[in-house]
Write an enzyme that holds these catalytic residues in place. Structure first.
Site, short mmCIF file in Angstrom:
data_model
loop_
_atom_site.label_atom_id
_atom_site.label_comp_id
_atom_site.label_asym_id
_atom_site.label_seq_id
_atom_site.Cartn_x
_atom_site.Cartn_y
_atom_site.Cartn_z
N CYS A 32 0.84 -1.21 0.00
CA CYS A 32 0.00 0.00 0.00
C CYS A 32 0.88 1.27 0.00
O CYS A 32 0.47 2.30 -0.53
CB CYS A 32 -0.94 0.00 1.20
SG CYS A 32 -0.09 -0.17 2.78
N HIS A 311 -1.33 1.24 7.46
CA HIS A 311 -1.80 1.18 6.09
C HIS A 311 -1.63 2.56 5.46
O HIS A 311 -1.60 3.56 6.17
CB HIS A 311 -3.28 0.74 6.13
CG HIS A 311 -3.89 0.52 4.79
ND1 HIS A 311 -3.34 -0.31 3.84
CD2 HIS A 311 -5.04 1.02 4.23
CE1 HIS A 311 -4.12 -0.32 2.76
NE2 HIS A 311 -5.14 0.49 2.98
#
Length: 368
Positions: A32, A311
């Site tokens: 990510c 994330h």
């Protein structure tokens, strides 16, 4: 993303920008950090256009050696040429090349998006410089496609060395800082210039980008053990030092230092501080003292309470609409939602989505 894609198309309806593509990127196990930065770069339109032009003007054969530039150009071209307006693309070739190139990104550990951005831009410059040198060796002159890639050059007479190559990566992202040191005895100012692709700013609780930039350029007194050696006085002297922006870049990238090493803990801690970043930014700490105006077009957001897990997602402005990219998923968001990513005013908060890297584009259209 079939349903999400059609949902996005429905949301935009007739306002779906002509020729634009909104594609999510598949995650290959903690990639990510890479996806969020790639989305921000794809919607950095001048950079994207140069990359697409590079791809079309270079015959990249099947047997040609891959590098990060060819893989990135290939990925952006793939997205750009999609028949559908929305969907998901797997940046497999790019991620494989990245891992092959740099062992830092090989593990499935949580990586730092800022480190990746820095590595990528510097790597692209290295590749363009090597291509330029190879083209000069081969033919003594630049090929037409190479002129397109690097812009016109001014060869100097009498065998004087050409200036360092200014690639389109430099033209988009490079700015120049000047480090001014004033001797407090003789008042002589010594200035040293340094180039930058992004500005890394220290942050404080309940602050703003403007105040962080002011602190970045604040005057520091050098005394006691930190005295400055003045060439004119030929001795160590007390001095004042400050950093100013001599040449603002076309694309201003601001990295907020959200990860701080805490001595007592012996580890890094994430600072969830609330730092307001405006949609329109005036840079006032420039050498000329003329305000440079910028508009925010992308934000890479770190989600999570610590530096070693979490994330990354990105917010992107495209044709006056704000979009939220989370790996494979893409959705429209309201402009007012951008402020929910400023950070938390309290130390412990349930909101862990914080702006980490900000991308601003200069509003000065006549910028050289």
């Amino acid at each position: 993303m079939g349903a999400a894609g059609s949902k996005l198309e429905k949301a935009l309806g007739d306002q779906f920008p002509e020729g634009e593509r909104y594609f999510g990127l598949e995650n290959f196990g903690n990639t990510c950090y890479c996806n969020s930065v790639l989305q921000a770069l794809y919607f950095c339109v001048p950079f994207r256009e140069q990359l697409l032009e590079y791809y079309s003007s270079h015959e990249i054969g099947a047997d040609a050696e891959d590098n990060l530039l060819t893989c990135l150009a290939d990925l952006f071209t793939q997205i750009n040429l999609q028949k559908k307006k929305t969907g998901v693309i797997a940046p497999k070739r790019f991620v494989q090349r990245l891992k092959k190139q740099n062992e830092l990104f090989r593990s499935y550990m949580h990586q730092d998006a800022h480190e990746f951005l820095n590595f990528l831009l510097n790597e692209l410059v290295d590749i363009l410089e090597k291509e330029d040198q190879a083209a000069k060796k081969e033919g003594g002159t630049s090929s037409p496609s190479e002129k397109i890639v690097n812009g016109p050059k001014n060869p100097q007479a009498n065998g004087v060395q050409n200036e360092p190559l200014v690639t389109w990566v430099h033209k988009n992202f490079q700015g120049i800082l000047t480090n001014e040191t004033r001797c407090l005895r003789c008042e002589t100012v010594t200035a040293r210039d340094e180039a930058f692709f992004d500005l890394s700013l220290d942050i404080e609780q309940n602050s703003s980008i403007t105040s962080c930039l002011k602190n970045f350029s604040s005057t520091e007194t050098l005394n006691a053990e930190d005295k400055f050696f003045c060439d004119k006085c030929r001795s160590l002297q007390e001095a004042q030092k400050r950093m100013k922006i001599k040449k603002p870049p076309h694309i201003l990238v601001i990295h907020l230092k959200r990860f701080k090493y805490i001595e007592q803990l012996g580890r890094y801690k994430k600072l969830s501080y609330r730092v307001v970043f405006p949609l329109e930014l005036k840079l006032s700490n420039t050498v000329e003292d003329a305000d440079s105006e910028y508009s925010l077009f992308a934000v890479v957001v770190h989600v999570g309470s610590g530096p070693n897990h979490g994330h990354y997602v990105s917010l992107v402005k495209s044709h006056n609409h704000w979009l939220f990219f989370d790996d494979e998923n893409v959705e429209m968001i309201d402009e007012s939602a951008v402020q929910t990513f400023f950070g938390s005013a309290q130390e412990y908060s349930s909101n862990t989505d914080h702006g980490y890297i900000l991308f601003y584009e200069s509003l000065c259209a006549n910028k050289s």
